[in-house]
Design an enzyme around this catalytic site. Structure first.
Site, PDB file in Angstrom:
ATOM      1  N   CYS A 180      -2.860 -10.153  -6.992  1.00  0.00           N
ATOM      2  CA  CYS A 180      -3.486  -9.999  -5.667  1.00  0.00           C
ATOM      3  C   CYS A 180      -4.741  -9.120  -5.761  1.00  0.00           C
ATOM      4  CB  CYS A 180      -2.542  -9.338  -4.669  1.00  0.00           C
ATOM      5  SG  CYS A 180      -0.860  -9.910  -4.719  1.00  0.00           S
ATOM      6  N   ASP A 181      -4.650  -8.038  -6.513  1.00  0.00           N
ATOM      7  CA  ASP A 181      -5.682  -6.997  -6.422  1.00  0.00           C
ATOM      8  C   ASP A 181      -6.491  -6.786  -7.694  1.00  0.00           C
ATOM      9  OD1 ASP A 181      -4.842  -6.461  -3.814  1.00  0.00           O
ATOM     10  OD2 ASP A 181      -3.223  -5.172  -4.536  1.00  0.00           O
ATOM     11  N   CYS A 185       0.721  -5.495  -7.324  1.00  0.00           N
ATOM     12  CA  CYS A 185       0.458  -6.912  -7.572  1.00  0.00           C
ATOM     13  C   CYS A 185      -0.920  -7.124  -8.196  1.00  0.00           C
ATOM     14  CB  CYS A 185       0.564  -7.676  -6.257  1.00  0.00           C
ATOM     15  SG  CYS A 185       0.126  -9.407  -6.419  1.00  0.00           S
TER      16      CYS A 185
END
Ligand code: NAP
Length: 346
Positions: free
Chosen positions: A139-140, A136
């Site tokens: 997200c990261d 992701c």
């Protein structure tokens, strides 16, 4: 004391589950939505959604989901944490064992449990997932400012991840197993035209290097001119193996349907684990599965389109199908209450 029996439980709170919840709540079915392991589903991991009808300037994935949940709650849908761990779907009422430890009884169930990111199977991935290896970018990605990163895959997700990562990383290299992208032209062009995004073709990931302390530090890639090099490497063919230094690896190679809890039930699954509904065979599309009172919607049954807007459409179809099914059962029991009483005595 009689245990409460819901009319309708909706498993999953992604766009399919939410759309089903809006329709079912408006039909006064008082749906109970189990939010699942990834509340809000895959859209919460995406940035802008540009192809959802009604948003000419695009809409954030998270915003779309939050607004959908608000809409469903406004009509009376109840949301609860947890996912289904196992289910008894052979007779009424359906019985669901939930990850929170509770057990639910329901007359109808809409399975909208979506799909989860697929992993490559490269050496080191179990240890490094979450430590520089991710599925992701939204997200990261921000952890990779100034890094060189790899994105594995050749579809729309890989293009989207690469473009997002290009905001933070020094360089983004898309690693694709053949020499032609699966992605749509518009997404592929955006990635191809971005200065920080490069492509390595006919290449696969064999191993990821690093540790949980240091994060990802490198990767082993394999190349063969004819594509699908990992198979050729396994078969001992002549391939080129290369070590690269990278600070992050992102997987974007598609998803697998979340249907483990259905394996021992009457719901038919195809070879890849997707829920089979009568859409596949019958002349008229419905979302009914082979188990009475169980319906499927969204990525858990869709091996083809996998779009937010199609998932929303299927969610509404499943709610309408469930409503009609509940009404038909009620009508049948009103006509012959003895049969229902006998069933209850059994
Ligand atoms: P996808 O279209 O199935 O693409 C998966 C990619 O990963 C393919 O290029 C595939 O290679 C590669 N792949 C699969 N298994 C692999 C493995 N073991 N090792 C290496 N590579 C592997 O999946 P997706 O990109 O997640 O997209 C899914 C659906 O969502 C699509 O319908 C897509 O249009 C949609 N989507 C849309 C948007 C958007 O419109 N903004 C964004 C994201 C996703 P091959 O090509 O060789 O099979």
């Amino acid at each position: 004391m009689t245990e409460e029996i819901q009319d309708l439980v909706i498993a999953g709170s992604g766009v399919a589950g939410l759309s089903a919840a809006v329709y079912a709540a408006r039909a006064d079915l008082d749906p109970l939505v189990l939010e699942g392991d990834e509340p809000g589903g895959q859209l919460t991991l995406t940035t802008d959604v540009e192809n959802y009808l009604g948003f000419p300037d695009g809409v954030g994935g998270m915003e779309l989901i939050q607004r959908g949940k608000e809409q469903a709650e406004q009509f009376g849908a109840e949301f609860r944490h947890g996912s289904i761990e196992s289910a008894e779907l052979d007779e009424q009422p359906l019985e669901l064992s939930i990850s929170t430890g509770e057990s639910l009884l329901t007359r109808a169930l809409i399975v909208a449990t979506g799909a989860s990111a697929r992993w490559v199977g490269a050496e080191g991935e179990d240890e490094l997932m979450g430590y520089g290896l991710s599925t992701c970018a939204t997200c990261d990605g921000a952890f990779h400012r100034g890094d060189d990163v790899l994105v594995v895959g050749g579809g729309d997700s890989a293009m989207e991840e690469a473009l997002f990562l290009a905001k933070f990383a020094d360089s983004v290299t898309v690693v694709h197993r053949r020499d032609e992208l699966r992605a749509s032209e518009i997404m592929a062009d955006r990635a191809r035209n971005h200065d920080s995004v490069e492509f390595v073709w006919n290449t696969e990931l064999l191993a990821i290097k690093g540790s949980q302390e240091k994060g990802v530090t490198g990767a082993t890639l394999v190349f063969h001119l004819d594509g699908y090099p990992a198979q050729k490497y396994e078969a001992g063919e002549d391939v080129k193996v290369e070590e690269v230094e990278v600070g992050g690896v992102f997987y974007a190679i598609g998803h697998e349907p979340n249907t483990d809890f259905l394996r021992d039930t009457h719901v038919d699954l195809d070879d890849n684990g997707y829920v089979q509904t009568s859409t596949a065979g019958d002349a008229w599309a419905t979302t009914a599965t082979a188990a009475d009172g169980v319906f499927g919607a969204g990525d858990v049954m869709d091996r083809e389109y996998q779009q937010a807007v199609t998932a929303a459409g299927m969610g509404s179809m499943a709610a309408l199908d469930a409503e009609e099914w509940l009404e038909s059962v009620d009508a049948a029991s009103a006509e012959s209450p003895e049969a229902v009483a006998t069933e209850a005595d059994d």
